[in-house]
Design an enzyme around this catalytic site. Sequence first.
Site, PDB file in Angstrom:
ATOM      1  N   GLU A   1     -50.892 -31.863 -11.964  1.00  0.00           N
ATOM      2  CA  GLU A   1     -51.695 -32.613 -10.994  1.00  0.00           C
ATOM      3  C   GLU A   1     -53.098 -32.063 -11.134  1.00  0.00           C
ATOM      4  O   GLU A   1     -53.401 -30.980 -10.662  1.00  0.00           O
ATOM      5  CB  GLU A   1     -51.109 -32.409  -9.593  1.00  0.00           C
ATOM      6  CG  GLU A   1     -51.529 -33.478  -8.626  1.00  0.00           C
ATOM      7  CD  GLU A   1     -52.838 -33.141  -7.961  1.00  0.00           C
ATOM      8  OE1 GLU A   1     -53.906 -33.474  -8.544  1.00  0.00           O
ATOM      9  OE2 GLU A   1     -52.799 -32.537  -6.895  1.00  0.00           O
ATOM     10  N   LEU A   2     -53.923 -32.819 -11.863  1.00  0.00           N
ATOM     11  CA  LEU A   2     -55.251 -32.292 -12.204  1.00  0.00           C
ATOM     12  C   LEU A   2     -56.309 -32.968 -11.338  1.00  0.00           C
ATOM     13  O   LEU A   2     -56.009 -33.461 -10.264  1.00  0.00           O
ATOM     14  CB  LEU A   2     -55.490 -32.486 -13.697  1.00  0.00           C
ATOM     15  CG  LEU A   2     -54.345 -31.949 -14.562  1.00  0.00           C
ATOM     16  CD1 LEU A   2     -54.582 -32.212 -16.029  1.00  0.00           C
ATOM     17  CD2 LEU A   2     -54.116 -30.474 -14.314  1.00  0.00           C
TER      18      LEU A   2
ATOM     19  N   ALA B   1     -54.004 -19.108  -7.044  1.00  0.00           N
ATOM     20  CA  ALA B   1     -55.381 -18.885  -7.500  1.00  0.00           C
ATOM     21  C   ALA B   1     -55.847 -17.485  -7.082  1.00  0.00           C
ATOM     22  O   ALA B   1     -55.456 -16.976  -6.023  1.00  0.00           O
ATOM     23  CB  ALA B   1     -56.300 -19.948  -6.906  1.00  0.00           C
TER      24      ALA B   1
ATOM     25  N   CYS C   1     -58.705 -33.029  -4.643  1.00  0.00           N
ATOM     26  CA  CYS C   1     -58.525 -33.830  -5.862  1.00  0.00           C
ATOM     27  C   CYS C   1     -58.546 -35.320  -5.534  1.00  0.00           C
ATOM     28  O   CYS C   1     -59.013 -36.119  -6.330  1.00  0.00           O
ATOM     29  CB  CYS C   1     -57.239 -33.442  -6.565  1.00  0.00           C
ATOM     30  SG  CYS C   1     -55.828 -33.324  -5.471  1.00  0.00           S
TER      31      CYS C   1
HETATM   32  P1  NDP Z   1     -58.544 -23.714 -12.048  1.00  0.00           P
HETATM   33  O1  NDP Z   1     -57.889 -24.891 -12.629  1.00  0.00           O
HETATM   34  O2  NDP Z   1     -59.141 -22.719 -12.977  1.00  0.00           O
HETATM   35  O3  NDP Z   1     -57.463 -22.942 -11.125  1.00  0.00           O
HETATM   36  C1  NDP Z   1     -56.263 -23.509 -10.663  1.00  0.00           C
HETATM   37  C2  NDP Z   1     -55.110 -22.571 -10.970  1.00  0.00           C
HETATM   38  O4  NDP Z   1     -54.910 -22.493 -12.378  1.00  0.00           O
HETATM   39  C3  NDP Z   1     -55.373 -21.141 -10.514  1.00  0.00           C
HETATM   40  O5  NDP Z   1     -54.164 -20.544 -10.109  1.00  0.00           O
HETATM   41  C4  NDP Z   1     -55.874 -20.482 -11.797  1.00  0.00           C
HETATM   42  O6  NDP Z   1     -55.739 -19.102 -11.783  1.00  0.00           O
HETATM   43  C5  NDP Z   1     -54.977 -21.144 -12.818  1.00  0.00           C
HETATM   44  N1  NDP Z   1     -55.480 -21.138 -14.179  1.00  0.00           N
HETATM   45  C6  NDP Z   1     -56.763 -21.295 -14.603  1.00  0.00           C
HETATM   46  N2  NDP Z   1     -56.809 -21.275 -15.950  1.00  0.00           N
HETATM   47  C7  NDP Z   1     -55.552 -21.095 -16.388  1.00  0.00           C
HETATM   48  C8  NDP Z   1     -54.954 -20.955 -17.678  1.00  0.00           C
HETATM   49  N3  NDP Z   1     -55.670 -21.019 -18.797  1.00  0.00           N
HETATM   50  N4  NDP Z   1     -53.616 -20.770 -17.754  1.00  0.00           N
HETATM   51  C9  NDP Z   1     -52.878 -20.705 -16.643  1.00  0.00           C
HETATM   52  N5  NDP Z   1     -53.381 -20.811 -15.401  1.00  0.00           N
HETATM   53  C10 NDP Z   1     -54.695 -21.015 -15.268  1.00  0.00           C
HETATM   54  O7  NDP Z   1     -59.604 -24.199 -11.011  1.00  0.00           O
HETATM   55  P2  NDP Z   1     -60.930 -23.476 -10.451  1.00  0.00           P
HETATM   56  O8  NDP Z   1     -60.561 -22.643  -9.310  1.00  0.00           O
HETATM   57  O9  NDP Z   1     -61.701 -22.757 -11.506  1.00  0.00           O
HETATM   58  O10 NDP Z   1     -61.746 -24.752  -9.996  1.00  0.00           O
HETATM   59  C11 NDP Z   1     -62.510 -25.442 -10.997  1.00  0.00           C
HETATM   60  C12 NDP Z   1     -62.367 -26.936 -10.882  1.00  0.00           C
HETATM   61  O11 NDP Z   1     -61.005 -27.321 -11.007  1.00  0.00           O
HETATM   62  C13 NDP Z   1     -62.792 -27.527  -9.564  1.00  0.00           C
HETATM   63  O12 NDP Z   1     -64.163 -27.648  -9.461  1.00  0.00           O
HETATM   64  C14 NDP Z   1     -62.066 -28.840  -9.588  1.00  0.00           C
HETATM   65  O13 NDP Z   1     -62.755 -29.753 -10.388  1.00  0.00           O
HETATM   66  C15 NDP Z   1     -60.761 -28.497 -10.271  1.00  0.00           C
HETATM   67  N6  NDP Z   1     -59.698 -28.239  -9.275  1.00  0.00           N
HETATM   68  C16 NDP Z   1     -58.836 -29.253  -8.984  1.00  0.00           C
HETATM   69  C17 NDP Z   1     -57.879 -29.061  -8.031  1.00  0.00           C
HETATM   70  C18 NDP Z   1     -56.920 -30.142  -7.687  1.00  0.00           C
HETATM   71  O14 NDP Z   1     -56.449 -30.179  -6.561  1.00  0.00           O
HETATM   72  N7  NDP Z   1     -56.548 -30.997  -8.622  1.00  0.00           N
HETATM   73  C19 NDP Z   1     -57.753 -27.832  -7.269  1.00  0.00           C
HETATM   74  C20 NDP Z   1     -58.695 -26.807  -7.672  1.00  0.00           C
HETATM   75  C21 NDP Z   1     -59.613 -27.024  -8.641  1.00  0.00           C
HETATM   76  P3  NDP Z   1     -57.033 -18.152 -11.482  1.00  0.00           P
HETATM   77  O15 NDP Z   1     -57.512 -18.490 -10.121  1.00  0.00           O
HETATM   78  O16 NDP Z   1     -56.449 -16.788 -11.584  1.00  0.00           O
HETATM   79  O17 NDP Z   1     -58.035 -18.468 -12.549  1.00  0.00           O
END
Ligand code: NDP
Length: 453
Positions: free
Chosen positions: A227-228, A155, A261
Amino acid sequence: MDRENPATEESLEPVETDDADDVEAALALADEVYPSWSERRLEERRQLLADAADVLRENEEEYAQLMTREMGKPITGARSEVEKCAWVCEHYAEYAETYLADDVHQSSPEAKALTSYEPLGPILAVMPWNYPLWQVFRFAAPNLVAGNVGLLKHASNVPGTAEIIEEVFLEAGFPEGAFQSLIVGSDAIEGVIEDERVRGVTLTGSEPAGRAVAETAGRELKPSVLELGGSDPFVVLDDADVETAAEVGVQARTLNSGQSCIAAKRFIVHDAVYDEFVDAFVEEMEALTVGDPSEEDTDVGPQAREDLMKDVHEQVQDTLDAGATLETGGEPLDGEGYYYPPTVVTDIPRDATMATDEVFGPAAAVFRVESEEEAIGLANDSSYGLGGSVWTEDLDRGERVARRVESGCVFVNELTKSDPRIPFGGVKNSGYGRELSEHGMKEFLNEKTIWVQ
Ligand code: NDP
Protein backbone atom coordinates in the site's frame (compact mmCIF):
# COMPACT_ATOMS: atom_id res chain seq x y z
CA MET A 1 16.36 4.46 18.47
CA ASP A 2 16.23 8.29 18.69
CA ARG A 3 12.94 10.13 18.45
CA GLU A 4 11.87 13.74 18.50
CA ASN A 5 8.67 15.65 19.19
CA PRO A 6 8.06 17.44 15.86
CA ALA A 7 5.94 20.12 17.55
CA THR A 8 8.75 21.26 19.85
CA GLU A 9 11.91 19.76 18.29
CA GLU A 10 12.67 18.27 21.73
CA SER A 11 14.30 14.86 21.93
CA LEU A 12 12.16 12.17 23.50
CA GLU A 13 13.66 9.37 25.54
CA PRO A 14 15.28 6.94 23.04
CA VAL A 15 13.87 3.44 22.66
CA GLU A 16 16.35 0.58 22.75
CA THR A 17 17.07 -0.92 19.33
CA ASP A 18 16.91 -4.69 18.84
CA ASP A 19 20.15 -6.33 17.74
CA ALA A 20 20.59 -9.41 15.54
CA ASP A 21 20.18 -11.76 18.53
CA ASP A 22 16.92 -10.07 19.53
CA VAL A 23 15.58 -10.43 15.98
CA GLU A 24 16.56 -14.11 15.92
CA ALA A 25 14.83 -14.65 19.26
CA ALA A 26 11.66 -12.97 17.97
CA LEU A 27 11.64 -15.10 14.81
CA ALA A 28 12.19 -18.25 16.84
CA LEU A 29 9.33 -17.34 19.19
CA ALA A 30 6.98 -16.52 16.30
CA ASP A 31 7.79 -19.86 14.72
CA GLU A 32 7.28 -21.67 18.02
CA VAL A 33 3.95 -20.10 18.89
CA TYR A 34 2.43 -20.36 15.38
CA PRO A 35 1.31 -24.03 15.43
CA SER A 36 -0.56 -23.74 18.72
CA TRP A 37 -1.97 -20.31 17.84
CA SER A 38 -3.29 -21.42 14.46
CA GLU A 39 -4.82 -24.55 15.94
CA ARG A 40 -6.71 -22.70 18.67
CA ARG A 41 -10.44 -22.61 18.23
CA LEU A 42 -11.52 -19.63 16.14
CA GLU A 43 -13.91 -18.72 18.93
CA GLU A 44 -10.97 -18.13 21.29
CA ARG A 45 -9.05 -16.01 18.81
CA ARG A 46 -12.18 -13.94 18.18
CA GLN A 47 -12.62 -13.37 21.92
CA LEU A 48 -9.01 -12.25 22.31
CA LEU A 49 -9.46 -9.74 19.50
CA ALA A 50 -12.58 -8.38 21.16
CA ASP A 51 -10.51 -8.07 24.37
CA ALA A 52 -7.84 -6.12 22.45
CA ALA A 53 -10.57 -3.63 21.50
CA ASP A 54 -11.32 -3.19 25.22
CA VAL A 55 -7.64 -2.62 26.03
CA LEU A 56 -7.47 0.04 23.31
CA ARG A 57 -10.51 1.87 24.64
CA GLU A 58 -9.36 1.69 28.26
CA ASN A 59 -6.04 3.30 27.32
CA GLU A 60 -7.26 5.65 24.61
CA GLU A 61 -5.88 8.85 26.12
CA GLU A 62 -2.43 7.40 26.83
CA TYR A 63 -2.04 5.99 23.32
CA ALA A 64 -3.39 9.14 21.69
CA GLN A 65 -0.95 11.32 23.59
CA LEU A 66 1.94 9.07 22.68
CA MET A 67 1.16 9.43 18.95
CA THR A 68 0.83 13.18 19.36
CA ARG A 69 4.25 13.37 21.02
CA GLU A 70 6.04 11.03 18.59
CA MET A 71 4.69 12.25 15.27
CA GLY A 72 2.67 15.38 15.99
CA LYS A 73 -0.84 14.12 15.24
CA PRO A 74 -3.53 16.53 16.46
CA ILE A 75 -4.95 15.01 19.63
CA THR A 76 -8.58 14.76 18.51
CA GLY A 77 -7.51 12.79 15.43
CA ALA A 78 -5.26 10.64 17.62
CA ARG A 79 -8.20 9.69 19.85
CA SER A 80 -10.32 8.83 16.80
CA GLU A 81 -7.47 6.66 15.53
CA VAL A 82 -7.45 4.61 18.75
CA GLU A 83 -11.22 4.22 18.47
CA LYS A 84 -10.92 3.10 14.83
CA CYS A 85 -8.40 0.44 15.88
CA ALA A 86 -10.90 -0.85 18.44
CA TRP A 87 -13.50 -0.91 15.66
CA VAL A 88 -11.34 -3.00 13.31
CA CYS A 89 -10.69 -5.50 16.13
CA GLU A 90 -14.40 -5.74 16.85
CA HIS A 91 -15.24 -6.02 13.18
CA TYR A 92 -13.02 -9.05 12.66
CA ALA A 93 -14.04 -10.56 16.01
CA GLU A 94 -17.62 -10.43 14.78
CA TYR A 95 -17.19 -11.42 11.12
CA ALA A 96 -14.17 -13.77 11.14
CA GLU A 97 -16.37 -16.85 11.16
CA THR A 98 -18.35 -15.65 8.13
CA TYR A 99 -15.26 -14.49 6.25
CA LEU A 100 -13.37 -17.72 6.93
CA ALA A 101 -16.22 -20.07 6.11
CA ASP A 102 -15.51 -22.67 3.40
CA ASP A 103 -16.61 -21.90 -0.15
CA VAL A 104 -18.41 -24.85 -1.67
CA HIS A 105 -17.95 -25.21 -5.44
CA GLN A 106 -19.97 -26.78 -8.18
CA SER A 107 -18.27 -30.00 -9.16
CA SER A 108 -19.17 -33.40 -10.49
CA PRO A 109 -22.28 -34.77 -8.77
CA GLU A 110 -20.42 -37.57 -7.02
CA ALA A 111 -17.76 -35.29 -5.48
CA LYS A 112 -17.58 -32.46 -2.99
CA ALA A 113 -15.21 -29.57 -3.77
CA LEU A 114 -14.52 -26.70 -1.43
CA THR A 115 -12.02 -24.00 -0.57
CA SER A 116 -10.85 -23.75 2.99
CA TYR A 117 -8.95 -20.72 4.27
CA GLU A 118 -5.87 -21.63 6.25
CA PRO A 119 -3.16 -19.45 7.81
CA LEU A 120 0.38 -19.35 6.45
CA GLY A 121 2.57 -18.58 9.48
CA PRO A 122 4.49 -15.52 10.70
CA ILE A 123 3.76 -12.45 8.53
CA LEU A 124 5.96 -9.34 8.57
CA ALA A 125 4.38 -5.89 8.46
CA VAL A 126 6.58 -2.91 7.53
CA MET A 127 4.58 0.11 8.57
CA PRO A 128 4.72 3.92 8.38
CA TRP A 129 4.47 6.68 10.95
CA ASN A 130 1.45 8.61 9.61
CA TYR A 131 -1.29 6.48 11.21
CA PRO A 132 1.05 4.61 13.51
CA LEU A 133 -1.66 2.68 15.32
CA TRP A 134 -4.29 2.24 12.60
CA GLN A 135 -2.00 1.00 9.83
CA VAL A 136 -0.79 -1.75 12.15
CA PHE A 137 -4.16 -2.80 13.52
CA ARG A 138 -5.71 -3.07 10.08
CA PHE A 139 -3.00 -5.63 9.33
CA ALA A 140 -2.95 -7.31 12.72
CA ALA A 141 -6.67 -7.80 13.41
CA PRO A 142 -7.55 -9.95 10.36
CA ASN A 143 -4.27 -11.83 10.36
CA LEU A 144 -4.22 -12.75 14.02
CA VAL A 145 -7.83 -13.87 14.09
CA ALA A 146 -7.24 -15.99 10.97
CA GLY A 147 -4.38 -17.79 12.73
CA ASN A 148 -1.28 -16.07 11.39
CA VAL A 149 1.20 -14.49 13.80
CA GLY A 150 2.47 -10.94 13.36
CA LEU A 151 5.91 -9.33 13.26
CA LEU A 152 6.06 -5.56 13.03
CA LYS A 153 8.86 -3.36 11.73
CA HIS A 154 7.51 0.09 12.47
CA ALA A 155 8.86 3.39 11.14
CA SER A 156 11.96 4.58 12.99
CA ASN A 157 10.32 7.75 14.31
CA VAL A 158 7.52 5.92 16.19
CA PRO A 159 9.24 3.17 18.22
CA GLY A 160 7.18 4.02 21.32
CA THR A 161 3.96 3.30 19.46
CA ALA A 162 5.49 0.05 18.16
CA GLU A 163 6.12 -1.10 21.73
CA ILE A 164 2.63 -0.11 22.85
CA ILE A 165 1.01 -2.22 20.13
CA GLU A 166 2.81 -5.34 21.30
CA GLU A 167 1.64 -4.56 24.84
CA VAL A 168 -2.01 -4.19 23.74
CA PHE A 169 -2.06 -7.77 22.50
CA LEU A 170 -0.26 -9.13 25.57
CA GLU A 171 -2.60 -7.27 27.90
CA ALA A 172 -5.59 -8.63 26.00
CA GLY A 173 -4.29 -12.16 26.69
CA PHE A 174 -2.73 -13.14 23.35
CA PRO A 175 0.12 -15.62 23.84
CA GLU A 176 3.62 -14.20 23.90
CA GLY A 177 4.96 -14.24 20.35
CA ALA A 178 1.60 -13.92 18.60
CA PHE A 179 2.48 -10.31 17.83
CA GLN A 180 5.97 -8.85 18.23
CA SER A 181 7.57 -5.54 17.38
CA LEU A 182 11.10 -5.57 16.03
CA ILE A 183 12.73 -2.26 16.89
CA VAL A 184 15.10 -2.19 13.93
CA GLY A 185 16.08 0.03 11.03
CA SER A 186 15.03 -0.73 7.47
CA ASP A 187 18.45 -2.28 6.73
CA ALA A 188 17.45 -5.30 8.82
CA ILE A 189 14.36 -6.04 6.73
CA GLU A 190 15.83 -7.89 3.77
CA GLY A 191 17.21 -10.57 6.11
CA VAL A 192 13.89 -10.93 7.92
CA ILE A 193 11.96 -11.38 4.66
CA GLU A 194 14.55 -13.93 3.51
CA ASP A 195 14.20 -15.95 6.70
CA GLU A 196 12.33 -19.17 5.95
CA ARG A 197 10.16 -18.79 9.06
CA VAL A 198 8.56 -15.63 7.64
CA ARG A 199 5.78 -16.53 5.18
CA GLY A 200 4.68 -13.17 3.77
CA VAL A 201 5.20 -9.43 3.99
CA THR A 202 3.01 -6.36 3.78
CA LEU A 203 4.29 -2.79 3.51
CA THR A 204 2.61 0.56 3.74
CA GLY A 205 4.87 3.46 2.83
CA SER A 206 6.72 5.06 -0.04
CA GLU A 207 7.31 3.71 -3.52
CA PRO A 208 11.06 3.10 -3.03
CA ALA A 209 10.45 1.17 0.19
CA GLY A 210 7.72 -0.83 -1.58
CA ARG A 211 9.99 -1.69 -4.48
CA ALA A 212 12.77 -2.85 -2.12
CA VAL A 213 10.45 -5.08 -0.11
CA ALA A 214 8.67 -6.48 -3.18
CA GLU A 215 12.01 -7.30 -4.80
CA THR A 216 13.09 -9.40 -1.84
CA ALA A 217 9.66 -11.01 -1.47
CA GLY A 218 9.64 -11.85 -5.20
CA ARG A 219 13.07 -13.42 -5.01
CA GLU A 220 11.96 -15.47 -2.03
CA LEU A 221 8.59 -16.38 -3.65
CA LYS A 222 6.65 -15.00 -0.72
CA PRO A 223 3.29 -13.25 -1.04
CA SER A 224 3.36 -9.51 -0.54
CA VAL A 225 0.88 -6.67 -0.25
CA LEU A 226 1.94 -3.10 -0.97
CA GLU A 227 0.00 0.00 0.00
CA LEU A 228 2.09 2.84 -1.33
CA GLY A 229 1.46 6.47 -1.97
CA GLY A 230 -1.21 8.21 -3.95
CA SER A 231 -1.99 11.47 -5.66
CA ASP A 232 -5.73 11.13 -5.45
CA PRO A 233 -7.94 13.22 -7.73
CA PHE A 234 -10.85 15.15 -6.23
CA VAL A 235 -13.06 15.88 -9.22
CA VAL A 236 -15.63 18.66 -8.94
CA LEU A 237 -18.06 18.51 -11.90
CA ASP A 238 -20.20 21.38 -13.17
CA ASP A 239 -23.31 20.19 -11.30
CA ALA A 240 -21.60 19.68 -7.92
CA ASP A 241 -22.70 21.14 -4.61
CA VAL A 242 -19.69 23.44 -4.63
CA GLU A 243 -19.90 24.65 -1.05
CA THR A 244 -19.94 21.12 0.37
CA ALA A 245 -17.25 19.99 -2.07
CA ALA A 246 -14.97 22.83 -0.91
CA GLU A 247 -15.62 22.10 2.75
CA VAL A 248 -15.03 18.35 2.43
CA GLY A 249 -12.12 18.98 0.05
CA VAL A 250 -10.32 20.95 2.76
CA GLN A 251 -10.78 18.08 5.22
CA ALA A 252 -9.70 15.58 2.57
CA ARG A 253 -6.46 17.50 1.95
CA THR A 254 -5.55 18.44 5.51
CA LEU A 255 -6.62 15.42 7.55
CA ASN A 256 -3.67 14.23 9.64
CA SER A 257 -1.90 17.49 8.74
CA GLY A 258 -1.97 16.43 5.09
CA GLN A 259 0.02 13.25 5.69
CA SER A 260 -2.30 10.60 4.35
CA CYS A 261 -1.93 8.30 1.38
CA ILE A 262 -5.61 8.77 0.52
CA ALA A 263 -5.68 12.52 1.02
CA ALA A 264 -7.16 14.43 -1.92
CA LYS A 265 -4.09 15.89 -3.60
CA ARG A 266 -5.16 17.01 -7.07
CA PHE A 267 -8.36 19.07 -7.19
CA ILE A 268 -9.75 18.89 -10.71
CA VAL A 269 -12.48 21.45 -11.08
CA HIS A 270 -14.89 22.13 -13.97
CA ASP A 271 -14.58 25.60 -15.44
CA ALA A 272 -18.27 26.34 -14.73
CA VAL A 273 -17.72 26.18 -10.97
CA TYR A 274 -13.97 26.82 -10.80
CA ASP A 275 -13.97 30.37 -9.41
CA GLU A 276 -16.67 29.62 -6.87
CA PHE A 277 -14.81 26.50 -5.72
CA VAL A 278 -11.39 28.14 -5.45
CA ASP A 279 -12.78 31.10 -3.47
CA ALA A 280 -14.56 28.83 -0.98
CA PHE A 281 -11.65 26.37 -0.79
CA VAL A 282 -9.02 29.05 -0.11
CA GLU A 283 -11.26 30.68 2.49
CA GLU A 284 -11.74 27.35 4.31
CA MET A 285 -8.03 26.54 4.15
CA GLU A 286 -7.17 29.92 5.66
CA ALA A 287 -9.70 29.39 8.45
CA LEU A 288 -7.94 26.26 9.76
CA THR A 289 -6.16 26.45 13.10
CA VAL A 290 -2.51 25.49 12.72
CA GLY A 291 -0.52 24.84 15.86
CA ASP A 292 0.16 22.76 18.96
CA PRO A 293 -1.20 19.27 18.26
CA SER A 294 -2.00 18.71 21.93
CA GLU A 295 -4.59 21.52 21.82
CA GLU A 296 -8.19 20.40 21.32
CA ASP A 297 -9.01 22.95 18.62
CA THR A 298 -5.94 22.37 16.41
CA ASP A 299 -6.80 21.35 12.86
CA VAL A 300 -3.30 21.10 11.43
CA GLY A 301 -0.27 20.12 13.52
CA PRO A 302 3.40 19.92 12.55
CA GLN A 303 4.72 17.66 9.82
CA ALA A 304 6.08 14.48 11.40
CA ARG A 305 9.76 15.14 10.64
CA GLU A 306 11.85 18.08 9.50
CA ASP A 307 12.89 16.36 6.25
CA LEU A 308 9.25 15.67 5.39
CA MET A 309 8.32 19.32 5.89
CA LYS A 310 11.25 20.39 3.73
CA ASP A 311 10.13 17.96 1.01
CA VAL A 312 6.66 19.53 0.88
CA HIS A 313 8.13 23.02 0.74
CA GLU A 314 10.46 22.03 -2.07
CA GLN A 315 7.58 20.56 -4.07
CA VAL A 316 5.57 23.76 -3.68
CA GLN A 317 8.56 25.89 -4.62
CA ASP A 318 9.36 23.77 -7.69
CA THR A 319 5.77 24.10 -8.85
CA LEU A 320 5.75 27.87 -8.38
CA ASP A 321 9.07 28.10 -10.22
CA ALA A 322 7.42 26.23 -13.09
CA GLY A 323 4.87 29.05 -13.42
CA ALA A 324 2.04 28.17 -11.01
CA THR A 325 0.18 30.67 -8.83
CA LEU A 326 0.26 30.66 -5.02
CA GLU A 327 -3.21 31.38 -3.59
CA THR A 328 -2.34 30.98 0.09
CA GLY A 329 0.37 29.53 2.38
CA GLY A 330 3.64 28.51 0.79
CA GLU A 331 6.22 29.19 3.53
CA PRO A 332 7.13 27.07 6.61
CA LEU A 333 6.07 28.81 9.81
CA ASP A 334 8.69 30.57 11.93
CA GLY A 335 9.47 29.29 15.41
CA GLU A 336 9.95 25.82 16.86
CA GLY A 337 8.34 22.78 15.28
CA TYR A 338 7.98 21.61 11.71
CA TYR A 339 4.86 23.51 10.73
CA TYR A 340 3.76 23.96 7.16
CA PRO A 341 0.63 26.02 6.57
CA PRO A 342 -2.43 25.03 4.53
CA THR A 343 -1.36 25.93 1.00
CA VAL A 344 -3.25 26.24 -2.28
CA VAL A 345 -1.56 26.37 -5.69
CA THR A 346 -3.38 26.98 -9.00
CA ASP A 347 -2.43 27.40 -12.70
CA ILE A 348 -0.18 24.37 -12.43
CA PRO A 349 1.62 23.18 -15.58
CA ARG A 350 0.72 19.53 -16.19
CA ASP A 351 4.35 18.42 -15.83
CA ALA A 352 5.11 20.39 -12.64
CA THR A 353 6.00 18.58 -9.42
CA MET A 354 2.62 19.02 -7.73
CA ALA A 355 0.92 17.56 -10.81
CA THR A 356 3.13 14.48 -11.04
CA ASP A 357 4.38 13.66 -7.51
CA GLU A 358 2.71 12.78 -4.24
CA VAL A 359 2.58 15.79 -1.91
CA PHE A 360 2.54 14.44 1.65
CA GLY A 361 1.54 17.61 3.47
CA PRO A 362 -1.23 20.24 3.56
CA ALA A 363 -0.60 21.67 0.09
CA ALA A 364 -3.36 21.37 -2.52
CA ALA A 365 -2.90 21.44 -6.30
CA VAL A 366 -5.95 22.84 -8.13
CA PHE A 367 -6.55 22.35 -11.87
CA ARG A 368 -9.17 23.88 -14.17
CA VAL A 369 -10.81 21.61 -16.79
CA GLU A 370 -13.36 22.35 -19.51
CA SER A 371 -15.31 19.05 -19.53
CA GLU A 372 -16.06 15.78 -17.79
CA GLU A 373 -13.90 14.02 -20.35
CA GLU A 374 -10.93 16.25 -19.62
CA ALA A 375 -11.47 15.76 -15.88
CA ILE A 376 -11.31 11.97 -16.24
CA GLY A 377 -8.25 12.25 -18.47
CA LEU A 378 -6.42 14.39 -15.94
CA ALA A 379 -7.53 12.22 -13.00
CA ASN A 380 -5.95 9.23 -14.77
CA ASP A 381 -2.83 11.11 -15.84
CA SER A 382 -0.89 9.91 -12.82
CA SER A 383 1.50 7.10 -12.03
CA TYR A 384 -0.59 6.51 -8.89
CA GLY A 385 -4.02 4.92 -8.49
CA LEU A 386 -5.04 4.68 -4.86
CA GLY A 387 -8.33 6.52 -4.23
CA GLY A 388 -10.41 9.34 -5.64
CA SER A 389 -13.47 11.44 -5.13
CA VAL A 390 -16.09 12.69 -7.61
CA TRP A 391 -18.56 15.49 -6.88
CA THR A 392 -21.85 15.77 -8.78
CA GLU A 393 -25.55 16.06 -7.94
CA ASP A 394 -26.30 13.38 -10.56
CA LEU A 395 -25.53 10.08 -8.83
CA ASP A 396 -25.67 8.00 -12.04
CA ARG A 397 -23.16 10.35 -13.59
CA GLY A 398 -21.02 10.09 -10.44
CA GLU A 399 -20.99 6.31 -10.64
CA ARG A 400 -20.24 6.38 -14.36
CA VAL A 401 -17.28 8.70 -13.83
CA ALA A 402 -16.12 6.69 -10.79
CA ARG A 403 -15.95 3.54 -12.94
CA ARG A 404 -13.57 5.30 -15.35
CA VAL A 405 -11.13 6.55 -12.71
CA GLU A 406 -8.08 4.27 -12.56
CA SER A 407 -7.76 3.64 -8.84
CA GLY A 408 -8.45 1.14 -6.08
CA CYS A 409 -11.49 3.06 -4.84
CA VAL A 410 -13.58 6.08 -5.74
CA PHE A 411 -16.08 7.86 -3.49
CA VAL A 412 -18.92 9.91 -4.97
CA ASN A 413 -19.83 13.00 -2.91
CA GLU A 414 -17.60 11.84 -0.06
CA LEU A 415 -13.92 11.92 0.77
CA THR A 416 -11.85 8.78 0.34
CA LYS A 417 -11.58 6.86 3.57
CA SER A 418 -10.69 3.44 4.86
CA ASP A 419 -13.32 1.37 6.64
CA PRO A 420 -12.98 -2.15 8.09
CA ARG A 421 -16.03 -3.28 6.09
CA ILE A 422 -14.76 -2.40 2.62
CA PRO A 423 -11.62 -3.40 0.68
CA PHE A 424 -8.77 -0.92 0.50
CA GLY A 425 -5.74 -0.79 -1.79
CA GLY A 426 -4.41 0.58 -5.03
CA VAL A 427 -3.43 -0.01 -8.64
CA LYS A 428 -0.49 1.31 -10.69
CA ASN A 429 2.36 2.63 -8.50
CA SER A 430 0.07 2.78 -5.49
CA GLY A 431 0.69 -0.92 -4.99
CA TYR A 432 -1.21 -4.17 -5.11
CA GLY A 433 -3.28 -6.43 -2.94
CA ARG A 434 -6.07 -5.38 -0.64
CA GLU A 435 -6.49 -4.73 3.05
CA LEU A 436 -9.60 -4.78 5.22
CA SER A 437 -12.95 -6.56 4.69
CA GLU A 438 -13.03 -10.19 3.60
CA HIS A 439 -10.67 -9.41 0.70
CA GLY A 440 -7.89 -8.10 2.94
CA MET A 441 -8.21 -11.00 5.31
CA LYS A 442 -7.49 -13.50 2.54
CA GLU A 443 -4.20 -12.03 1.27
CA PHE A 444 -2.11 -14.12 3.63
CA LEU A 445 -4.21 -17.28 3.76
CA ASN A 446 -3.85 -20.50 1.84
CA GLU A 447 -7.01 -20.73 -0.24
CA LYS A 448 -6.87 -24.47 -0.24
CA THR A 449 -8.99 -26.55 -2.59
CA ILE A 450 -10.23 -29.82 -1.18
CA TRP A 451 -11.87 -32.36 -3.46
CA VAL A 452 -13.60 -35.32 -1.82
CA GLN A 453 -14.84 -38.18 -3.96
P1 NDP B 1 9.19 5.15 4.02
O1 NDP B 1 8.50 4.45 2.93
O2 NDP B 1 10.67 5.28 3.93
O3 NDP B 1 8.84 4.41 5.41
C1 NDP B 1 7.77 3.51 5.58
C2 NDP B 1 8.28 2.24 6.24
O4 NDP B 1 9.14 1.55 5.35
C3 NDP B 1 9.11 2.52 7.49
O5 NDP B 1 8.91 1.48 8.42
C4 NDP B 1 10.53 2.46 6.95
O6 NDP B 1 11.48 2.21 7.93
C5 NDP B 1 10.41 1.32 5.96
N1 NDP B 1 11.41 1.30 4.91
C6 NDP B 1 11.96 2.36 4.25
N2 NDP B 1 12.83 1.92 3.32
C7 NDP B 1 12.84 0.57 3.39
C8 NDP B 1 13.55 -0.46 2.70
N3 NDP B 1 14.42 -0.19 1.73
N4 NDP B 1 13.32 -1.74 3.04
C9 NDP B 1 12.44 -2.04 4.01
N5 NDP B 1 11.75 -1.12 4.71
C10 NDP B 1 11.93 0.17 4.39
O7 NDP B 1 8.53 6.55 4.19
P2 NDP B 1 9.12 7.92 4.82
O8 NDP B 1 8.90 7.91 6.26
O9 NDP B 1 10.53 8.19 4.42
O10 NDP B 1 8.17 8.96 4.09
C11 NDP B 1 8.53 9.37 2.77
C12 NDP B 1 7.34 9.42 1.85
O11 NDP B 1 6.72 8.15 1.77
C13 NDP B 1 6.23 10.35 2.28
O12 NDP B 1 6.51 11.67 1.99
C14 NDP B 1 5.08 9.79 1.50
O13 NDP B 1 5.13 10.22 0.18
C15 NDP B 1 5.34 8.30 1.52
N6 NDP B 1 4.58 7.64 2.61
C16 NDP B 1 3.40 7.04 2.29
C17 NDP B 1 2.65 6.47 3.27
C18 NDP B 1 1.36 5.81 2.96
O14 NDP B 1 0.48 5.78 3.82
N7 NDP B 1 1.20 5.21 1.80
C19 NDP B 1 3.02 6.52 4.68
C20 NDP B 1 4.30 7.15 4.91
C21 NDP B 1 5.03 7.68 3.90
P3 NDP B 1 12.38 3.43 8.54
O15 NDP B 1 11.44 4.40 9.16
O16 NDP B 1 13.24 2.73 9.52
O17 NDP B 1 13.12 4.01 7.38
